[in-house]
Scaffold this active site. Structure first.
Site, PDB file in Angstrom:
ATOM      1  N   VAL A 299      -9.399  -8.275  22.246  1.00  0.00           N
ATOM      2  CA  VAL A 299     -11.087  -8.095  22.255  1.00  0.00           C
ATOM      3  C   VAL A 299     -10.539  -6.713  21.467  1.00  0.00           C
ATOM      4  O   VAL A 299     -12.047  -5.951  21.243  1.00  0.00           O
ATOM      5  CB  VAL A 299     -11.426  -7.530  24.405  1.00  0.00           C
ATOM      6  CG1 VAL A 299     -12.165  -6.447  23.696  1.00  0.00           C
ATOM      7  CG2 VAL A 299     -11.627  -8.836  24.252  1.00  0.00           C
TER       8      VAL A 299
ATOM      9  N   PRO B 209      -8.529 -10.329  -0.063  1.00  0.00           N
ATOM     10  CA  PRO B 209      -7.958  -9.378  -0.376  1.00  0.00           C
ATOM     11  C   PRO B 209      -7.777  -8.029   0.844  1.00  0.00           C
ATOM     12  O   PRO B 209      -7.116  -6.779   0.523  1.00  0.00           O
ATOM     13  CB  PRO B 209      -8.069  -8.701  -1.500  1.00  0.00           C
ATOM     14  CG  PRO B 209      -8.718  -9.003  -2.148  1.00  0.00           C
ATOM     15  CD  PRO B 209      -9.514 -10.450  -1.643  1.00  0.00           C
TER      16      PRO B 209
ATOM     17  N   ASP C 217      -3.996 -13.666  10.856  1.00  0.00           N
ATOM     18  CA  ASP C 217      -2.925 -13.338  10.441  1.00  0.00           C
ATOM     19  C   ASP C 217      -3.811 -11.280  10.317  1.00  0.00           C
ATOM     20  O   ASP C 217      -4.840 -10.861  10.192  1.00  0.00           O
ATOM     21  CB  ASP C 217      -3.130 -13.170   8.769  1.00  0.00           C
ATOM     22  CG  ASP C 217      -2.059 -14.034   8.775  1.00  0.00           C
ATOM     23  OD1 ASP C 217      -1.363 -15.053  10.251  1.00  0.00           O
ATOM     24  OD2 ASP C 217      -1.633 -15.283   7.454  1.00  0.00           O
TER      25      ASP C 217
ATOM     26  N   LYS D 149       1.793 -11.249  11.569  1.00  0.00           N
ATOM     27  CA  LYS D 149       2.705 -11.490  11.008  1.00  0.00           C
ATOM     28  C   LYS D 149       3.432 -10.038  10.623  1.00  0.00           C
ATOM     29  O   LYS D 149       3.487  -9.555   9.338  1.00  0.00           O
ATOM     30  CB  LYS D 149       3.432 -12.588   9.688  1.00  0.00           C
ATOM     31  CG  LYS D 149       3.896 -13.538  10.787  1.00  0.00           C
ATOM     32  CD  LYS D 149       4.255 -14.992   9.715  1.00  0.00           C
ATOM     33  CE  LYS D 149       3.586 -16.113  10.523  1.00  0.00           C
ATOM     34  NZ  LYS D 149       4.908 -17.179   9.006  1.00  0.00           N
TER      35      LYS D 149
ATOM     36  N   GLY E 245      -4.991 -13.602   5.200  1.00  0.00           N
ATOM     37  CA  GLY E 245      -5.204 -12.678   3.822  1.00  0.00           C
ATOM     38  C   GLY E 245      -4.759 -13.547   2.745  1.00  0.00           C
ATOM     39  O   GLY E 245      -4.291 -14.795   2.766  1.00  0.00           O
ATOM     40  N   GLY E 246      -6.085 -13.324   1.639  1.00  0.00           N
ATOM     41  CA  GLY E 246      -5.996 -13.645   0.550  1.00  0.00           C
ATOM     42  C   GLY E 246      -6.105 -15.198   0.529  1.00  0.00           C
ATOM     43  O   GLY E 246      -7.025 -15.729   0.952  1.00  0.00           O
ATOM     44  N   ASP E 247      -5.486 -16.037  -0.445  1.00  0.00           N
ATOM     45  CA  ASP E 247      -5.015 -17.615  -0.601  1.00  0.00           C
ATOM     46  C   ASP E 247      -3.776 -18.244   0.633  1.00  0.00           C
ATOM     47  O   ASP E 247      -3.143 -17.475   0.692  1.00  0.00           O
ATOM     48  CB  ASP E 247      -5.327 -18.015  -1.825  1.00  0.00           C
ATOM     49  CG  ASP E 247      -5.323 -19.140  -1.839  1.00  0.00           C
ATOM     50  OD1 ASP E 247      -6.841 -19.896  -2.528  1.00  0.00           O
ATOM     51  OD2 ASP E 247      -4.198 -19.917  -1.560  1.00  0.00           O
TER      52      ASP E 247
ATOM     53  N   THR F  28      -7.476 -14.120  -4.303  1.00  0.00           N
ATOM     54  CA  THR F  28      -5.653 -13.583  -4.233  1.00  0.00           C
ATOM     55  C   THR F  28      -5.441 -12.431  -4.291  1.00  0.00           C
ATOM     56  O   THR F  28      -6.052 -12.040  -5.788  1.00  0.00           O
ATOM     57  CB  THR F  28      -4.514 -14.606  -4.610  1.00  0.00           C
ATOM     58  OG1 THR F  28      -3.680 -13.924  -4.908  1.00  0.00           O
ATOM     59  CG2 THR F  28      -5.196 -15.330  -6.252  1.00  0.00           C
TER      60      THR F  28
ATOM     61  N   MET G 268       4.526  -8.545  -1.638  1.00  0.00           N
ATOM     62  CA  MET G 268       5.958  -8.623  -0.563  1.00  0.00           C
ATOM     63  C   MET G 268       7.274  -7.477  -1.609  1.00  0.00           C
ATOM     64  O   MET G 268       8.273  -7.965  -0.963  1.00  0.00           O
ATOM     65  CB  MET G 268       6.193  -9.398  -0.114  1.00  0.00           C
ATOM     66  CG  MET G 268       4.729 -10.074   0.875  1.00  0.00           C
ATOM     67  SD  MET G 268       4.680 -11.574   1.328  1.00  0.00           S
ATOM     68  CE  MET G 268       5.448 -12.991   0.143  1.00  0.00           C
TER      69      MET G 268
END
Length: 413
Positions: free
Chosen positions: A25, A183, A206, A228, A259-261, A289, A343
């Site tokens: 929540v 994004p 995510d 993650k 997130g992104g694609d 992306t 990353m």
């Protein structure tokens, strides 16, 4: 006769809001408070990975213990996001003594304030109260959102949701949708992705998905935090795969929000294969992306006439000398086009040194875009030879996209 609530828009910029609880929540409610500029104090012994990431990024303050009355010192609003009625009642009692409005996730009738169903369309925010009925509020909110967005199906009709089975209330066949959330800006999710999100029974999200999208979920939606955190706590990919399959096999419609694609370093292919092996149908919805959106948000085109006729997207989560790396950094150094590194912040010094060692000029323009398309976006411009040190000095943190190439300066003149 029960009196009607008085609708009010709270201007929380810089004002203290206390959130008690660190579970699902709170994960859904905190992003909207941060978007409003609130000074959020989170009180909970433990946090979801998504909330912990916001703490680590300095977006909010965390007191790792159970609630104490002094936590409400200086507070303008308190949100109780725990499911223990006795503990929630004790928090709201302290709030009442201090005349602080209190939202309670466990008992709306005991709360002094309600959170409405919200939809945002540019500068317009619509908040709907359904007389204490969250489903009614969400239904009205969704109808208004359709009108604001003027999102029409190919046949000219408004989009409709799939119909549940009349006898069970669930769809007859469970399914999974892998949806790219874009994004960071919640308005950059695709129309189809947004529509499927409004239909979901379960959302597996995510860390990098726009938090405001989670705030708009129906109250009965099961939210699974599959965050993650880089180099920190994580759920094993196998566990995420099993969650998708297990929920779908109960008849639920599961949206895996990424997130992104889903397929750009998102491990969406592994999730699709796991579902296919279990006989679960899967829909894939591409997302915007960050490899293209982050440079664009910083004023950097990944290609530009006369400057770059190619761009390469590469993962930098492994150092160039790692035996597990599949990247040919020596070959990338010889390219003339744009290099986009996702990353790669942790290994940026090793990456730039390797590129320079294999022939990429150290004076090549470079940039780092942190948390692109969000209200806290940061952009650092430098050169290949200096960008690692500059990023460290600026205390840039993930998520961040690195861009190397002459396109970094293409629009500056």
């Amino acid at each position: 006769m029960t009196s009607s609530p008085y609708p009010l828009g709270l201007r929380l910029d810089g004002r203290r809001v206390v959130v008690v609880g660190g579970g699902a929540v709170a994960t859904r409610r905190v992003p909207a408070l941060l978007d409003a500029g609130a000074d959020v104090l989170l009180v909970a012994p433990e946090l979801t990975p998504a909330l912990r990431a916001r703490v680590d990024a300095g977006r909010l303050h965390w007191v790792p213990r159970r609630f104490a009355p002094e936590d409400l010192d200086g507070a303008w609003l308190v949100q109780v996001a725990i499911d223990d009625p006795m503990a929630a009642a004790s928090v709201s009692a302290v709030a009442a003594e201090r005349r602080i409005f209190c939202v309670r996730a466990d008992d709306r009738t005991a709360a002094t304030a309600w959170t409405p169903a919200v939809t945002r369309h540019g500068p317009v925010t619509v908040a709907v109260l359904g007389g204490g009925d969250p489903r009614r509020a969400m239904t009205v909110r969704d109808a208004i959102r359709d009108l604001l967005a003027v999102r029409l199906a190919p046949d000219g009709t408004a989009p409709t949701q799939s119909r549940p089975d009349a006898s069970t209330g669930r769809r007859q066949t469970g399914r999974v949708a892998l949806v790219g959330a874009g994004p960071g800006d919640p308005e950059l999710i695709t129309v189809r992705g947004w529509r499927l999100l409004t239909e979901a029974d379960v959302v597996v999200a995510d860390r990098l998905v726009p938090g405001l999208l989670l705030d708009e979920l129906r109250p009965d939606v099961e939210l699974v935090d599959a965050s993650k955190i880089p180099y920190g706590p994580s759920r094993a990919q196998e566990e995420i795969n099993q969650i998708l399959v297990d929920r779908a096999l109960t008849g639920a419609f599961v949206v895996r929000l990424k997130g992104g694609d889903p397929y750009v370093f998102g491990r969406g292919g592994e999730e699709l294969l796991a579902c296919a092996e279990a006989g679960v149908p899967v829909t894939v919805v591409p997302g915007v992306t960050s490899s293209i959106a982050a440079p664009a948000a910083a004023g950097i085109p990944v290609t530009h006439r006369g400057v770059a006729h190619e761009f390469t997207v590469v993962s930098g989560h492994l150092a160039p000398d790692s035996p597990a790396s599949l990247v040919r950094w020596d070959a990338l150094a010889g390219l003339r086009g744009t290099l986009v590194i996702l990353m790669g912040l942790k290994n940026l010094a090793a990456i730039t040194a390797t590129l320079i060692a294999h022939g990429r000029p150290p004076q090549t323009p470079a940039a780092v875009v942190q948390e692109a398309t969000t209200g806290v976006q940061r952009v650092l411009r430098s050169t290949l030879g200096a960008v690692a040190a500059d990023a460290l000095a600026a205390d840039l943190r993930p998520p961040a996209v690195v861009v190397v190439g002459d396109v970094v300066d293409a629009l500056n003149g």
